[in-house]
Write a protein that holds these residues in place. Sequence first.
Motif, mmCIF file in Angstrom:
data_model
loop_
_atom_site.group_PDB
_atom_site.id
_atom_site.type_symbol
_atom_site.label_atom_id
_atom_site.label_comp_id
_atom_site.label_asym_id
_atom_site.label_seq_id
_atom_site.Cartn_x
_atom_site.Cartn_y
_atom_site.Cartn_z
ATOM 1 N N VAL A 1 0.897 -1.618 0.453
ATOM 2 C CA VAL A 1 0.353 0.089 -0.317
ATOM 3 C C VAL A 1 1.237 1.485 0.055
ATOM 4 C CG1 VAL A 1 -1.833 -1.107 1.164
ATOM 5 C CG2 VAL A 1 0.036 0.058 2.768
ATOM 6 N N LEU A 2 1.933 1.139 0.448
ATOM 7 C CA LEU A 2 2.671 2.448 0.478
ATOM 8 C C LEU A 2 2.901 3.167 -1.459
ATOM 9 C CD1 LEU A 2 4.809 4.250 2.476
ATOM 10 C CD2 LEU A 2 6.733 2.330 2.095
ATOM 11 N N ALA A 3 3.257 4.450 -1.420
ATOM 12 C CA ALA A 3 3.448 4.986 -2.086
ATOM 13 C C ALA A 3 4.827 4.499 -2.991
ATOM 14 C CB ALA A 3 2.720 6.260 -1.869
ATOM 15 N N THR A 4 4.449 4.961 -4.054
ATOM 16 C CA THR A 4 6.411 4.378 -4.827
ATOM 17 C C THR A 4 7.244 5.217 -4.376
ATOM 18 O OG1 THR A 4 5.331 4.116 -6.953
ATOM 19 C CG2 THR A 4 7.390 4.433 -6.961
ATOM 20 N N ASP A 5 6.746 6.893 -3.796
ATOM 21 C CA ASP A 5 7.882 7.863 -3.224
ATOM 22 C C ASP A 5 7.077 8.492 -1.830
ATOM 23 O OD1 ASP A 5 4.896 8.793 -3.592
ATOM 24 O OD2 ASP A 5 6.050 10.595 -4.451
ATOM 25 N N GLY A 6 6.648 6.793 -1.321
ATOM 26 C CA GLY A 6 6.554 6.663 0.211
ATOM 27 C C GLY A 6 7.452 6.785 1.200
#
Length: 184
Positions: free
Chosen positions: A37-42
């Motif tokens: 679920v973590l965004a690519t840039d998270g």
Amino acid sequence: RSIELIATDPPFGIGKAAWDHDVMDLLRSASEGCGKVLATDGVCFWFCSISLLPETIEAVSDALPYRWLFMWHASNRMQPGPIGFMKFSPALVLGSGKVHRNMADVCSVPNPGRGPSVGEHPTMKPLALMTNIVDRASGEGDTVLDPFMGSGTTLRAAKDLGRKAIGIELEERYCEIAAERCSQ
């Protein structure tokens, strides 16, 4: 991939509660879910025990790549360590995203302790600490996830800073405390 920041304090595997013993399978499973679920840039801040640091990095880094280490310096407290007393708690910084807004690797915040005025969770992090992390590692309107929310400190920090927040907790009494704290 819609979560910009994960900030969490999972069980350390140090026996503070009946369920807090062999937790590496739990951490591995939770990190896999977080990695999805973590965004690519998270970015993810994952508190852990200094005594289990290598094992924790190994358990979580397949799903969330290890970047660096963040330290909370609890300026007013000392806790027993393996060779004396320590005044810090580490958090892994994980993911492939950039930590921005002049994030430092040490945050010095006193520990207010436990009690009815701050919640009844045995390992609650200070609101000022979690506010620092949420403020510096996410932007207004971002979504913050705490998959081990306890009494909701991360969610309260996110709400105060204009972020959306999602919390996950198994124990109903802590969910009630978190709901009350976030409604204030």
